[in-house]
Scaffold this motif. Sequence first.
Motif, PDB file in Angstrom:
ATOM      1  N   LEU A 154     -12.667  12.539  14.230  1.00 21.30           N
ATOM      2  CA  LEU A 154     -13.411  11.601  13.652  1.00 21.30           C
ATOM      3  C   LEU A 154     -14.437  12.261  14.442  1.00 21.30           C
ATOM      4  N   ARG A 155     -14.712  11.916  15.488  1.00 22.00           N
ATOM      5  CA  ARG A 155     -15.839  12.518  16.370  1.00 22.00           C
ATOM      6  C   ARG A 155     -16.191  14.801  16.825  1.00 22.00           C
ATOM      7  N   ARG A 156     -15.280  14.743  16.830  1.00 24.67           N
ATOM      8  CA  ARG A 156     -14.707  15.472  17.271  1.00 24.67           C
ATOM      9  C   ARG A 156     -15.067  16.697  16.321  1.00 24.67           C
ATOM     10  N   GLY A 157     -14.390  16.251  14.829  1.00 23.44           N
ATOM     11  CA  GLY A 157     -14.826  16.895  13.905  1.00 23.44           C
ATOM     12  C   GLY A 157     -15.941  17.039  13.291  1.00 23.44           C
ATOM     13  N   MET A 158     -17.178  16.063  13.713  1.00 25.09           N
ATOM     14  CA  MET A 158     -18.636  16.222  13.568  1.00 25.09           C
ATOM     15  C   MET A 158     -19.493  17.257  13.720  1.00 25.09           C
ATOM     16  N   ARG A 159     -18.161  17.479  15.123  1.00 25.47           N
ATOM     17  CA  ARG A 159     -19.146  18.104  16.220  1.00 25.47           C
ATOM     18  C   ARG A 159     -18.544  19.444  15.650  1.00 25.47           C
ATOM     19  N   GLY A 160     -17.471  20.186  14.876  1.00 23.18           N
ATOM     20  CA  GLY A 160     -16.927  21.250  14.647  1.00 23.18           C
ATOM     21  C   GLY A 160     -16.187  21.493  15.232  1.00 23.18           C
ATOM     22  N   LYS A 161     -15.438  20.749  16.413  1.00 20.89           N
ATOM     23  CA  LYS A 161     -14.876  21.517  17.516  1.00 20.89           C
ATOM     24  C   LYS A 161     -13.153  20.258  17.129  1.00 20.89           C
ATOM     25  N   VAL A 162     -12.568  20.271  15.842  1.00 23.09           N
ATOM     26  CA  VAL A 162     -11.399  20.138  15.372  1.00 23.09           C
ATOM     27  C   VAL A 162     -11.039  21.592  14.464  1.00 23.09           C
ATOM     28  N   LYS A 163     -10.274  22.513  14.840  1.00 23.47           N
ATOM     29  CA  LYS A 163      -9.769  23.608  13.807  1.00 23.47           C
ATOM     30  C   LYS A 163      -9.325  23.195  12.769  1.00 23.47           C
ATOM     31  N   SER A 164      -8.158  22.177  12.588  1.00 24.65           N
ATOM     32  CA  SER A 164      -7.244  22.287  12.088  1.00 24.65           C
ATOM     33  C   SER A 164      -8.038  20.859  10.186  1.00 24.65           C
ATOM     34  N   LYS A 165      -8.667  21.561   9.523  1.00 16.49           N
ATOM     35  CA  LYS A 165      -9.497  20.865   8.576  1.00 16.49           C
ATOM     36  C   LYS A 165      -9.196  19.955   7.943  1.00 16.49           C
ATOM     37  N   GLY A 166      -7.320  20.293   7.713  1.00 21.37           N
ATOM     38  CA  GLY A 166      -7.335  19.209   7.269  1.00 21.37           C
ATOM     39  C   GLY A 166      -6.606  18.028   7.320  1.00 21.37           C
ATOM     40  N   GLN A 167      -6.785  18.531   9.674  1.00 21.21           N
ATOM     41  CA  GLN A 167      -6.639  17.063   9.505  1.00 21.21           C
ATOM     42  C   GLN A 167      -8.104  16.081   9.824  1.00 21.21           C
ATOM     43  N   PHE A 168      -8.334  16.559  10.170  1.00 24.31           N
ATOM     44  CA  PHE A 168     -10.487  15.914   9.892  1.00 24.31           C
ATOM     45  C   PHE A 168     -10.415  15.093   8.527  1.00 24.31           C
ATOM     46  N   GLU A 169      -9.998  15.277   7.336  1.00 18.74           N
ATOM     47  CA  GLU A 169     -10.573  15.225   6.283  1.00 18.74           C
ATOM     48  C   GLU A 169      -9.271  14.333   5.975  1.00 18.74           C
ATOM     49  N   GLN A 170      -8.000  14.265   6.080  1.00 16.75           N
ATOM     50  CA  GLN A 170      -7.377  13.106   6.668  1.00 16.75           C
ATOM     51  C   GLN A 170      -7.316  11.625   7.396  1.00 16.75           C
ATOM     52  N   VAL A 171      -7.606  11.724   8.460  1.00 16.19           N
ATOM     53  CA  VAL A 171      -9.728  11.107   9.053  1.00 16.19           C
ATOM     54  C   VAL A 171     -10.147  10.365   7.814  1.00 16.19           C
ATOM     55  N   GLU A 172     -10.950  11.035   7.877  1.00 18.58           N
ATOM     56  CA  GLU A 172     -12.604  11.366   6.741  1.00 18.58           C
ATOM     57  C   GLU A 172     -11.732   9.912   5.880  1.00 18.58           C
ATOM     58  N   LYS A 173     -10.695  10.764   4.729  1.00 25.93           N
ATOM     59  CA  LYS A 173      -9.879   9.596   3.392  1.00 25.93           C
ATOM     60  C   LYS A 173     -10.093   8.171   3.860  1.00 25.93           C
ATOM     61  N   LYS A 174      -9.386   7.294   5.694  1.00 27.99           N
ATOM     62  CA  LYS A 174      -8.457   7.081   6.163  1.00 27.99           C
ATOM     63  C   LYS A 174      -9.791   6.037   5.729  1.00 27.99           C
ATOM     64  N   PHE A 175     -11.041   6.464   6.465  1.00 26.70           N
ATOM     65  CA  PHE A 175     -12.021   6.199   7.360  1.00 26.70           C
ATOM     66  C   PHE A 175     -12.428   4.579   6.075  1.00 26.70           C
ATOM     67  N   ILE A 176     -12.679   5.948   4.701  1.00 22.03           N
ATOM     68  CA  ILE A 176     -13.232   5.505   3.190  1.00 22.03           C
ATOM     69  C   ILE A 176     -12.390   3.971   3.218  1.00 22.03           C
ATOM     70  N   SER A 177     -11.502   4.954   3.208  1.00 20.04           N
ATOM     71  CA  SER A 177      -9.673   3.776   1.789  1.00 20.04           C
ATOM     72  C   SER A 177     -10.288   2.555   3.069  1.00 20.04           C
ATOM     73  N   ASN A 178      -9.807   2.595   4.491  1.00 19.06           N
ATOM     74  CA  ASN A 178      -9.678   1.471   5.122  1.00 19.06           C
ATOM     75  C   ASN A 178     -11.037   0.344   5.408  1.00 19.06           C
ATOM     76  N   CYS A 179     -12.463   0.945   5.249  1.00 14.63           N
ATOM     77  CA  CYS A 179     -13.930   0.635   4.437  1.00 14.63           C
ATOM     78  C   CYS A 179     -13.507  -0.321   3.213  1.00 14.63           C
ATOM     79  N   LEU A 180     -13.296  -0.073   2.482  1.00 13.05           N
ATOM     80  CA  LEU A 180     -12.693  -0.868   1.078  1.00 13.05           C
ATOM     81  C   LEU A 180     -11.816  -1.440   1.461  1.00 13.05           C
ATOM     82  N   SER A 181     -10.955  -1.477   1.791  1.00 15.71           N
ATOM     83  CA  SER A 181     -10.294  -2.194   1.524  1.00 15.71           C
ATOM     84  C   SER A 181     -10.470  -3.492   2.207  1.00 15.71           C
ATOM     85  N   LYS A 182     -11.177  -3.536   3.961  1.00 16.88           N
ATOM     86  CA  LYS A 182     -11.799  -4.302   4.099  1.00 16.88           C
ATOM     87  C   LYS A 182     -12.404  -5.309   4.108  1.00 16.88           C
TER      88      LYS A 182
END
Length: 995
Positions: free
Chosen positions: A634-662
């Motif tokens: 997540l941190r590296r994706g915010m800095r544009g250092k994650v080359k695989s866009k899908g990998q970052f989006e997957q973590v982003e979705k998990k961040f939001i879904s985890n927060c809502l489930s908590k």
Amino acid sequence: MYINCHSYYSLRYGTFSEVTLLEIAMQNGITKLALTDINSTSACLNFIKEAQEKKMHAVVGVDIRNGIDQKYIVLAKNNEGFQELNQHVTFHLHNHSEFSSIAPSLPNCYIIYPFEKAMEERLYRFSENEFVGISPKDLNRLPFSPFADLKKHLVIQKAVTFRNKSDFNAHRLLRTIDLNTLLSKLPKSEQADPNDILLPPEILRVMYQDYPELLFNTDTILKSCQVDFYFEEHRVNQNQIIYGKNKQEDAKQLEELCYAKIKERYRNPSIEVYERVEKELAAIKEMNFVSYFLINHDILEYARSKNYPYIGRGSGANSVVAYIIGITNVDPIELDLYFERFINEYRSSPPDFDIDFSWKDRDDITDYIFRRFKNTALMGTYVTFQYRAVIRELGKVFGIPKYEIDHHLKGFKVKKSASSDYLKLVEKYAHYIHGFPNYLSVHSGGIIITQKPISYYTSTFMPPKGFQTVQFNMNIAEEVGIFKFDILAQRGLSKIKDTLEIISYNQPDAKVINIDDTEVFKKDPKINKLLNTGDCMGVFYVESPAMRTLMTKLKTNNYLNLVAASSIIRPGVSNGGMKNEFILRHRIPEKRKEAHPVLLDIMEDTYGVMVYQEDVLKVAHKFAGLSLAEADILRRGMRGKVKSKGQFEQVEKKFISNCLSKGYSKELTIEVWEQIKAFAGYAFAKGHSASYAVESYQSLYLKRYFPLEFMTAVLNNGGGFYNIETYVHEIKAKGGFVEPPCINYSDHGNSIKEKTVYLGLGMLKALDFKISQAILNERGLYGKFECFDNFLDRVRIGIEQLLILIRIDAFRFTGIDKHKLLWEAYLKLDKSNSDKQHLVLFKEKKRSFKIPNFYTETIIDAYDQLELLGFTLCSTFDLLAEPLPSKFIANNLKHCINKQISICGKLVTAKGTPTKDKRLMHFGTFIDSEGTFFDTVHFPLIAEKYDIRSNGIYHLRGKVVDDLGCLSIIVDYLERLTILPDPRFTKVNINSKLI
């Protein structure tokens, strides 16, 4: 069918990128083609990468030329061939030698000689890998040439440099810029053929329909060329992966090194320390990063052996292993730094160590690295054409007068003239050329150490310092698996080292605490008071007005406060509004209750405010329930250092879904997510801030207890944020005396004797270095100069250089006024002085002359100092033509909060900052007549009305405001005050005295 294509990495020749070349080819149904830039392989790796993504077959090579004269084309059959052609190009670039007309033996390459060159060189016999390139214009001559029957050695050579007429025009302008001539004088021989465009394959087949063998040969060559590299998620680590004999011994060495030194860092290591060490060593071995640690340790062992100061920073400060073996001086356990910020299972690139050395030592460190490790090079970077610079270059190309270009750049409308139409063209093609690579340069600190020879990846060039440099930049290097070592230079470390040397001769009996024992400094209330009051002039990283203001607001009085200040000064914290929130919560404990309880619990030390990059990991891990490795994605994706866009989006979705489930509300989840987005791209790593803070404390210790020696070292290292005059003022403010250069007491650099600082001869910009050295050598060998005549007898010097020394009063020890010495110089200096031998047996007694008395003024000294040193040694306030219009002083500001005041001050520095509506405002720092600093704010209306860009003393009026203990003046009026003119150029003599 295209074996001779150029990108704009054929510098000042090509007109589009290697990516555009592939796109043009795709649009025309071409699936394979060769990139052959002129004497360059800069774009080859990215060309291969982009071709792989587009499912195209990329062939790489080089167009070998002397200037614009094409000799032959080299295409790499395979990776070995790519290495051969890189070695060939490198040899000539390093030696600045011309290429011969005949290619050397390159068995893993194809060589294509242009038809015309083959005719000139009478090349009638060819090796299996040699061919003659037949361009469309050569087709009519081919049947009548010696090559008519050598059909198996003939190929199509259709050059590609342009897409259209605009590209050709841009090419001509680039060639003109390169030759520094007028467009009207550009020879045709210096231009490419305007028909060098990519044609659809069917058209090319029709053109060569009478020569099917050429079509077949060309296609066969292209198919047989295969240079393979792997990129991004498929990349292989290309760095040197074995430090010693093998990986097993490397791992054992790192482990033994770590446990042998653990008690040097931790007197009584806890179980937590040992567990952290075991965890890190396991990860370092598993990720195959052992050699990276050992190589860095090796470099620093050399630095320690030479007593070179250094500071290890970057995310490497998050590693306890790095701390224990001496790569960094930041304890990650003390600061609760996550190792996963440094190394984790999702990270394929080596960890990041930024190592700063003194600017005086870095070249030697670099030399050691090149001697110690076999496959080493500096990282390259391309300097691109910038819009305003292109406007100026094209103005010269079209012969437009400079003043018209200046007016155009300032936004003024130029009256209708002969240049008007040309200015439209200049504007058009400046936009066209803007962003093109202009020339190859050296990265600021990157060094690569690869497992395979450097030539396996690229050609290299040799910059002036003599270290080979690759022809590509860090972005493509990382994508192919080459990761740089950051060997950086700064002046802060030099100041520390030089101060210690100055103390040793100026106060030999002084007790100096070990400069590396920063724990003592952190607890010293006298040192912390410097932070609290912003008394940090000359101190690394904390001397700027912005940092001084911030520390005052924070009431910074300890190490952790300083670490925080080093981070919240960054744009990420400021832009997200978190800077002010942190200050308020730091100053007002009640404000901390406004933080969300979960965030406050997670970031207790920063009051629930994200301040460091690690805070992103903390929030993602503890608030959203991501693993630390996922949090780092997540941190590296915010800095544009994650080359695989899908990998970052997957973590982003998990961040939001985890927060809502908590059970967090959607509003809170989105609010936290937006804070991370605004923050993560610009924030400092906590270890990075801590590393800076350690160095700041070292300088603060020296500033507090040895201020004169420290400020002398600051002068000798070119100052810092402020100009030299400001540091001279600081010496005086700390009780020192500053003397102009003296031939009997000054060295080349600035020196100190007790409390007197003698400016060095090197401060005299116009004084030749050889003269300075001759004076110092003579004085060192035969003692001080006895008088003016004695100096003339002993030093060979011309009249112009002698006048510089006299005007700065370097002979004041003689007691003779410098104006008299100026006359004596002309009368006594033998014109043959510069031809004399150093010593003569019988010195001819110099004649004495009766020189009349002169009228002089002290202001003359000031003007001479201003010209020769760049500043005056007297107070600028003493040079005012009129009395001060206000005698209010900065120390009284605290009594006038929210009141209008009038004050006079000398401008120290001013920073322009754009507002949200793109208008400009200024933040100023001034010094009053008593030597006290004060700060000003100039909002856009005032900044536009009153200019403060020029140095001098200003009369200011405005309102005093208090922002969390930091006083400043909101300016509504200012006027630059007039100083006395140089009396030598006026008829009026003021305050003159008879000599």
